[in-house]
Design a protein around this motif. Structure first.
Motif, short mmCIF file in Angstrom:
data_model
loop_
_atom_site.label_atom_id
_atom_site.label_comp_id
_atom_site.label_asym_id
_atom_site.label_seq_id
_atom_site.Cartn_x
_atom_site.Cartn_y
_atom_site.Cartn_z
N PHE A 8 0.88 -1.16 0.00
CA PHE A 8 0.00 0.00 0.00
C PHE A 8 0.92 1.21 0.00
N CYS A 9 0.79 2.10 -1.00
CA CYS A 9 1.68 3.25 -1.14
C CYS A 9 1.08 4.52 -0.59
N LEU A 10 1.92 5.29 0.07
CA LEU A 10 1.57 6.62 0.56
C LEU A 10 2.64 7.60 0.10
N LYS A 11 2.24 8.76 -0.36
CA LYS A 11 3.19 9.81 -0.75
C LYS A 11 3.58 10.63 0.47
N VAL A 12 4.86 10.93 0.57
CA VAL A 12 5.39 11.76 1.65
C VAL A 12 6.35 12.79 1.06
N ARG A 13 6.51 13.92 1.75
CA ARG A 13 7.40 14.97 1.24
C ARG A 13 8.88 14.68 1.50
N ASP A 14 9.19 14.13 2.66
CA ASP A 14 10.59 13.91 3.06
C ASP A 14 10.73 12.45 3.47
N ILE A 15 11.33 11.66 2.61
CA ILE A 15 11.39 10.21 2.82
C ILE A 15 12.13 9.84 4.10
N GLU A 16 13.25 10.50 4.39
CA GLU A 16 14.02 10.16 5.59
C GLU A 16 13.24 10.48 6.85
N ARG A 17 12.69 11.68 6.91
CA ARG A 17 11.94 12.11 8.09
C ARG A 17 10.70 11.23 8.29
N SER A 18 10.00 10.93 7.20
CA SER A 18 8.79 10.10 7.30
C SER A 18 9.11 8.68 7.72
N SER A 19 10.18 8.11 7.17
CA SER A 19 10.56 6.75 7.55
C SER A 19 10.85 6.69 9.04
N GLN A 20 11.58 7.68 9.55
CA GLN A 20 11.86 7.74 10.99
C GLN A 20 10.56 7.83 11.79
N TRP A 21 9.60 8.66 11.33
CA TRP A 21 8.33 8.83 12.02
C TRP A 21 7.57 7.50 12.10
N TYR A 22 7.47 6.81 10.98
CA TYR A 22 6.75 5.53 10.96
C TYR A 22 7.43 4.49 11.86
N GLN A 23 8.74 4.51 11.90
CA GLN A 23 9.46 3.57 12.74
C GLN A 23 9.31 3.92 14.23
N GLU A 24 9.46 5.19 14.56
CA GLU A 24 9.40 5.60 15.96
C GLU A 24 7.97 5.62 16.52
N LYS A 25 7.04 6.19 15.78
CA LYS A 25 5.68 6.36 16.29
C LYS A 25 4.83 5.11 16.17
N LEU A 26 4.92 4.41 15.03
CA LEU A 26 4.07 3.25 14.79
C LEU A 26 4.81 1.93 14.97
N ARG A 27 6.11 2.01 15.19
CA ARG A 27 6.96 0.82 15.38
C ARG A 27 6.97 -0.11 14.15
N LEU A 28 6.85 0.49 12.96
CA LEU A 28 7.01 -0.29 11.73
C LEU A 28 8.50 -0.47 11.51
N LYS A 29 8.86 -1.52 10.78
CA LYS A 29 10.26 -1.83 10.55
C LYS A 29 10.60 -1.58 9.08
N GLU A 30 11.63 -0.79 8.85
CA GLU A 30 12.07 -0.54 7.48
C GLU A 30 12.77 -1.80 6.96
N THR A 31 12.22 -2.40 5.90
CA THR A 31 12.77 -3.64 5.38
C THR A 31 13.48 -3.47 4.05
N PHE A 32 13.27 -2.30 3.40
CA PHE A 32 13.95 -2.03 2.12
C PHE A 32 14.01 -0.53 1.93
N ARG A 33 15.12 -0.09 1.35
CA ARG A 33 15.26 1.33 1.04
C ARG A 33 15.90 1.48 -0.34
N ASP A 34 15.42 2.47 -1.07
CA ASP A 34 15.98 2.82 -2.36
C ASP A 34 15.76 4.31 -2.56
N ASP A 35 16.30 4.86 -3.61
CA ASP A 35 16.12 6.29 -3.87
C ASP A 35 14.64 6.62 -3.97
#
Length: 114
Positions: A8-35
């Motif tokens: 399920f895709c969601l658009k975000v303005r700042d990928i680094e900041r958003s990834s940190q937010w999802y990991q810290e606030k919702l405890r989701l785990k980043e499993t892959f990263r690309d540009d």
């Protein structure tokens, strides 16, 4: 033909900041990263969330993911304590649920049903 939902895709303005937010606030785990995008796993679900850098627009007609939890009240309070924007906890004949919003105003929902 179609076999499953892959992500399920969601658009975000700042990928680094958003990834940190999802990991810290919702405890989701980043499993892959690309540009320009990150894939985040959700508990033991096989359907991840993909956040993709791009133009965002808050809308009442936006599609949104619904997460399930068996501890809805605890989850609600934990997210409030972490500073996540949440709606009121709501109940209908079948579900208990609430909306939450990420840094870009993307709507997400959490539910519980028996």
């Amino acid at each position: 033909m179609l076999e499953r939902i892959d992500t399920f895709c969601l658009k975000v303005r700042d990928i680094e900041r958003s990834s940190q937010w999802y990991q810290e606030k919702l405890r989701l785990k980043e499993t892959f990263r690309d540009d320009g995008y990150r894939i985040l796993s959700v508990g033991d679900s096989r359907v991840p969330i993909t956040i993709e850098e791009g133009e965002t627009a808050r809308s009442n007609h936006q599609s949104y993911p619904i997460f399930f939890t068996s501890t809805i009240e605890e989850t609600y309070e934990t997210l409030r304590e972490r500073g996540v924007e949440v709606s009121e906890l709501q109940r209908d004949e079948v579900n208990t649920f609430f909306d939450l919003y990420d840094l870009d105003g993307n709507r997400l929902q959490v539910c519980f049903w028996e």
